[in-house]
Design an enzyme around this catalytic site. Sequence first.
Site, PDB file in Angstrom:
ATOM      1  N   HIS A  64      35.877  14.368  64.536  1.00  0.00           N
ATOM      2  CA  HIS A  64      35.269  15.443  65.327  1.00  0.00           C
ATOM      3  C   HIS A  64      34.910  15.039  66.755  1.00  0.00           C
ATOM      4  O   HIS A  64      34.483  15.887  67.545  1.00  0.00           O
ATOM      5  CB  HIS A  64      34.039  16.011  64.588  1.00  0.00           C
ATOM      6  CG  HIS A  64      33.854  17.487  64.763  1.00  0.00           C
ATOM      7  ND1 HIS A  64      33.021  18.253  63.977  1.00  0.00           N
ATOM      8  CD2 HIS A  64      34.399  18.355  65.661  1.00  0.00           C
ATOM      9  CE1 HIS A  64      33.066  19.507  64.386  1.00  0.00           C
ATOM     10  NE2 HIS A  64      33.889  19.605  65.405  1.00  0.00           N
ATOM     11  N   HIS A  90      27.304  19.078  59.388  1.00  0.00           N
ATOM     12  CA  HIS A  90      26.490  18.308  60.328  1.00  0.00           C
ATOM     13  C   HIS A  90      26.282  19.075  61.632  1.00  0.00           C
ATOM     14  O   HIS A  90      27.002  20.028  61.915  1.00  0.00           O
ATOM     15  CB  HIS A  90      27.198  16.982  60.642  1.00  0.00           C
ATOM     16  CG  HIS A  90      27.591  16.207  59.423  1.00  0.00           C
ATOM     17  ND1 HIS A  90      28.852  16.287  58.876  1.00  0.00           N
ATOM     18  CD2 HIS A  90      26.877  15.367  58.639  1.00  0.00           C
ATOM     19  CE1 HIS A  90      28.915  15.511  57.803  1.00  0.00           C
ATOM     20  NE2 HIS A  90      27.726  14.936  57.620  1.00  0.00           N
ATOM     21  N   ASP A 123      34.450  19.148  56.506  1.00  0.00           N
ATOM     22  CA  ASP A 123      33.313  18.797  55.646  1.00  0.00           C
ATOM     23  C   ASP A 123      32.254  19.900  55.601  1.00  0.00           C
ATOM     24  O   ASP A 123      31.273  19.800  54.855  1.00  0.00           O
ATOM     25  CB  ASP A 123      32.726  17.419  55.988  1.00  0.00           C
ATOM     26  CG  ASP A 123      31.951  17.361  57.312  1.00  0.00           C
ATOM     27  OD1 ASP A 123      31.366  18.376  57.731  1.00  0.00           O
ATOM     28  OD2 ASP A 123      31.927  16.266  57.909  1.00  0.00           O
TER      29      ASP A 123
END
Length: 301
Positions: free
Chosen positions: A101, A126, A230
Amino acid sequence: MRKEVTIIGVPMDLGQTRRGVDMGPSAIRYAGLTDRLEGLGYSIQDEGDLTIELVNKEVEIEATTNLKNLKTVADANDKLGQKVDQVISSKRFPLVLGGDHSIAIGTLAGVSKHYENLGVIWYDAHGDLNTGETSPSGNIHGMSLAVSLGLGHPELTNIGGYAPKVKPENVVIIGARDLDPGEKQLIKEIGIKVYTMHEIDRLGMTTVMAETIEYLKERTDGVHLSLDLDGLDPNDAPGVGTPVAGGISYRESHLAMEMLSESNIITSAEFVETNPVLDKYNKTAIAAVALISSLFGDTLL
Ligand SMILES: NC(=[NH2+])NCCC[C@H](N)C(=O)O
Ligand SMILES: [Mn+2]
Ligand SMILES: [Mn+2]
């Protein structure tokens, strides 16, 4: 959505420390991306992969900052930014495939030049809102949203020659469930809109997306989707380096992409963190291709 799409692969794995995520672009292509999009009537130009320099990690970690591989990550993002800038200038839709990322730094450097008020949807477990001071890991993939907001190491925030790339009030984070203390504090301080898993559970994905779309529609002139695989539950997307239990389901993710497609607000996108080495039978790359198809207008009927 523009019918002319340019795919850019970014085989970057230096924004974190688990090897294999550099093969994400290949895994996604292998899962049939181009055929799917051509089947939907898009004209696809695949630029192949950007070249990422090899580094002797030990050398770079020893540097004065606690940011791992700072120079190589910065150089790669600089190149990516230029590439994305060119793609948009040639009136094509940039679809960036990661890679970890940290590449959002470059993508946003290239995209944001073209908008007065760029919106960003950060679909992720996140926040990626750490700086060198708050990061528990020194991994730049956990800092890319902060960098794009102008916070962090100047060698990263100044990529493309300007900062910030995005204003805090134009960002919506969806799917958060693992935020470091410094990230939580920053979210409160600068007022970023966050739908954690709690809000997704409570409101349902339909409301979360309807609110997100309405919120961004009235304040932005373009919206970039930065989707970290994710963000999905590890059962649906096991091939990621930093899995977090209790994530967004495969179906909820499809619904989110379908609603974004209907809204027609997305002007650029990236799909990151697919790691085929950690995956099960390419499941995560296959999910990425399915979600990209929904984003580009595929429907069940
Ligand atoms: N893009 C990601 N998968 N980021 C994970 C970041 C994890 C952790 N918050 C860190 O900063 O190290
Ligand atoms: Mn993540
Ligand atoms: Mn992320």
